[in-house]
Design an enzyme around this catalytic site. Structure first.
Site, mmCIF file in Angstrom:
data_model
loop_
_atom_site.group_PDB
_atom_site.id
_atom_site.type_symbol
_atom_site.label_atom_id
_atom_site.label_comp_id
_atom_site.label_asym_id
_atom_site.label_seq_id
_atom_site.Cartn_x
_atom_site.Cartn_y
_atom_site.Cartn_z
ATOM 1 N N GLU A 63 0.666 -1.187 -0.013
ATOM 2 C CA GLU A 63 0.003 0.035 -0.003
ATOM 3 C C GLU A 63 0.824 1.094 0.098
ATOM 4 O OE1 GLU A 63 -2.504 -0.224 3.415
ATOM 5 O OE2 GLU A 63 -3.999 -1.723 2.256
ATOM 6 N N ASP A 207 -10.852 7.821 -22.257
ATOM 7 C CA ASP A 207 -10.630 6.388 -21.729
ATOM 8 C C ASP A 207 -10.144 5.685 -23.106
ATOM 9 O OD1 ASP A 207 -11.024 3.631 -21.124
ATOM 10 O OD2 ASP A 207 -13.215 3.909 -20.380
ATOM 11 N N THR A 233 -7.197 0.188 -20.105
ATOM 12 C CA THR A 233 -6.650 -1.318 -19.554
ATOM 13 C C THR A 233 -5.339 -1.693 -20.195
ATOM 14 O OG1 THR A 233 -7.748 -2.099 -21.453
ATOM 15 C CG2 THR A 233 -9.032 -1.807 -19.335
ATOM 16 N N LYS A 236 -5.674 -5.117 -23.548
ATOM 17 C CA LYS A 236 -6.404 -5.516 -24.663
ATOM 18 C C LYS A 236 -5.359 -5.375 -25.866
ATOM 19 C CE LYS A 236 -10.731 -3.827 -22.582
ATOM 20 N NZ LYS A 236 -11.683 -2.794 -22.553
ATOM 21 N N ARG A 242 -4.045 -8.648 -17.158
ATOM 22 C CA ARG A 242 -5.282 -7.976 -16.879
ATOM 23 C C ARG A 242 -5.008 -6.805 -15.744
ATOM 24 N NH1 ARG A 242 -10.212 -8.941 -18.481
ATOM 25 N NH2 ARG A 242 -9.144 -10.207 -19.731
HETATM 26 C C1 LIG Z 1 -12.616 -2.633 -21.388
HETATM 27 C C2 LIG Z 1 -13.010 -1.174 -20.922
HETATM 28 C C3 LIG Z 1 -13.265 -0.828 -19.841
HETATM 29 C C4 LIG Z 1 -13.124 -1.513 -18.560
HETATM 30 O O1 LIG Z 1 -11.913 -2.312 -18.344
HETATM 31 P P1 LIG Z 1 -12.043 -3.367 -17.147
HETATM 32 O O2 LIG Z 1 -10.663 -3.895 -17.099
HETATM 33 O O3 LIG Z 1 -12.961 -4.553 -17.839
HETATM 34 O O4 LIG Z 1 -12.667 -3.034 -16.162
HETATM 35 C C5 LIG Z 1 -13.311 0.756 -19.560
HETATM 36 N N1 LIG Z 1 -13.344 1.481 -20.571
HETATM 37 C C6 LIG Z 1 -13.341 1.340 -21.971
HETATM 38 C C7 LIG Z 1 -13.543 2.177 -22.976
HETATM 39 C C8 LIG Z 1 -13.239 -0.237 -21.876
HETATM 40 O O5 LIG Z 1 -13.240 -0.763 -23.375
#
Ligand SMILES: *Cc1c(COP(=O)(O)O)cnc(C)c1O
Length: 421
Positions: A63, A207, A233, A236, A242
């Site tokens: 932490e 995002d 993330t 992807k 992850r």
């Molecule tokens: C996949 C995604 C998320 C969420 O990611 P997680 O790791 O599943 O919580 C948030 N915003 C966008 C645009 C995404 O494509």
């Protein structure tokens, strides 16, 4: 090489101690090896990243931040986090990086906490047009705690309607404007969004979960020079473990760090933080830059091949790693197409198209992405084969025909083996 060998000697220990879970690991590996992974948000991370995830770093509580932890014994994990932060700043040219978010959703919660208070207005892409749950869905904290205004795509060209975005921003004075989506095949004009944010005094939040890997591979323009904050993330197109990450301008560094910890998280997952460092180094290689370009070439080829099978690519085609196909011409809904393809060993998802007449649980579209198949080494010729598999699977409810396609899928995936060496 057998799956047991792939997982290494620890797998034998697991098999003896817990055969139920060992069996899941084996059959999931086999599923990934033998079916086609077209889910646009999935990829095959490297064995080096997997090694960090299965490491003793998982045991460590850390932490706080490097040099400022609440627990002792952090001198080794500190090194991993510093390496991850430095690599993220270098790769993206960012002033600040926080590598601790557990996921994309966690990163987004931290962004809200850093810049807004409950009840504030935010402006984000509407969910039916590709926005994410955390961009203001009624069932998500974002929709429950914030006043969410939305923008969408134009009906004629299915591209973001920047005039509507600007008009709504001027009218509603949002604290923060979010761009980035889960099912938008085109590129976002970050310069335009920056200008609108400046005009109304809003924080510019991107995002970038879906496309940040393409930015990392220098295959598409980066939001980093424009945005106040970029969340994403790491699993992807980016192909890491992850998890989530946040980049920000230096002036927001303290607010972001406080929002992640102690704002919304306790101890970071240090095995994942180390995995993020490994993935970021991979992203800085020429091989990854070629990969990112190939992902887009393949997505364009897949969309074009599906169009020649009579489906329609939303937004006039793709500039990224995913295509959204309007499949109404086939007479089949997204839900049925998804199920039939599943029986044929093709894993993708149903997806609403803009102005979809069908409910979100049914949909008129499918979303297909190329990050995973491109990692396997597939190219344009395979995309054409995959498109013909999809077209044949969508059009039949005959289980024998679907099983026959599955046999062809196995033959294709056998030529592009993963996790063997
Ligand atoms: C996949 C995604 C998320 C969420 O990611 P997680 O790791 O599943 O919580 C948030 N915003 C966008 C645009 C995404 O494509």
């Amino acid at each position: 090489m057998s799956a047991e060998t792939f997982y290494g000697p620890d797998f034998n220990l697991l098999s003896q101690q817990d055969p139920d879970i060992a069996a899941v690991l084996l059959s999931e590996l086999k599923r990934q090896q033998t079916s086609l992974q077209l889910i646009a948000s999935e990829n095959f991370t490297s064995r080096a990243v997997l090694a960090t995830l299965g490491s003793t770093l998982s045991n460590k509580y850390a932490e706080g931040y490097p040099g400022k932890r609440y627990y002792g014994g952090c001198e080794e994990v500190d090194k991993a986090e510093i390496i991850a932060i430095d690599r993220a700043k270098d790769l993206f040219g960012a002033e600040h990086a926080n590598v601790q978010p557990h996921s994309g959703a966690s990163a987004n919660i931290a962004v809200y906490l850093a810049f807004t208070k409950p009840g504030d207005t935010i402006l984000a892409m509407s969910l039916p047009h590709g926005g994410h749950l955390t961009h203001g869905s009624k069932v998500n904290f974002s929709g429950k705690w914030f006043n969410v205004e939305s923008y969408g795509v134009r009906q004629d060209n299915e591209l973001i309607d920047y005039d509507e975005l600007r008009d709504t921003a001027i009218r509603t004075k949002p604290k923060m404007i979010c761009s980035g989506a889960t099912a938008y095949p085109s590129l976002v004009d970050f310069e335009k969004i920056r200008a609108i944010c400046d005009e109304v005094g809003a924080i510019m939040w991107v995002d970038a979960a879906h496309f940040i890997g393409l930015v990392a591979g220098k295959a598409i323009p980066s939001p980093v020079p424009y945005a106040d904050v970029v969340s994403f993330t790491t699993h992807k197109v980016l192909r890491g473990p992850r998890g989530g990450m946040i980049l920000a301008k230096a002036e927001h560094a303290a607010a972001i760090d406080k929002a992640v910890f102690p704002g919304i998280q306790g101890g970071p997952v240090m095995s994942a933080v180390a995995g993020k460092a490994v993935a970021l180094a991979e992203c800085a290689t020429p091989a990854y830059q070629n990969y990112a370009k190939d992902v887009i070439v393949n997505a364009k080829a897949l969309a074009a091949a599906l169009e020649s099978e009579g489906m329609r690519a939303v937004s006039g085609g793709t500039q990224t790693h995913l295509a959204l196909m309007d499949i109404r011409s086939t007479g089949v809904t997204g839900k049925v197409a998804d199920e039939r393809c599943g029986l044929a060993g093709i894993v993708m998802n149903k997806n609403s198209i803009p102005y979809d007449p069908e409910k979100p649980g049914i949909t008129s579209g499918i979303r297909v992405g190329t990050p995973a198949t491109t990692t396997q080494g597939m190219g344009v010729a395979e995309m054409q084969t995959i498109a013909s598999f999809i077209a044949r699977a969508i059009k039949t409810d005959d289980e024998k025909t679907l099983a026959a396609i599955k046999t062809e899928v196995h033959a294709l995936t056998a030529r592009f083996p993963i996790y063997t060496a």
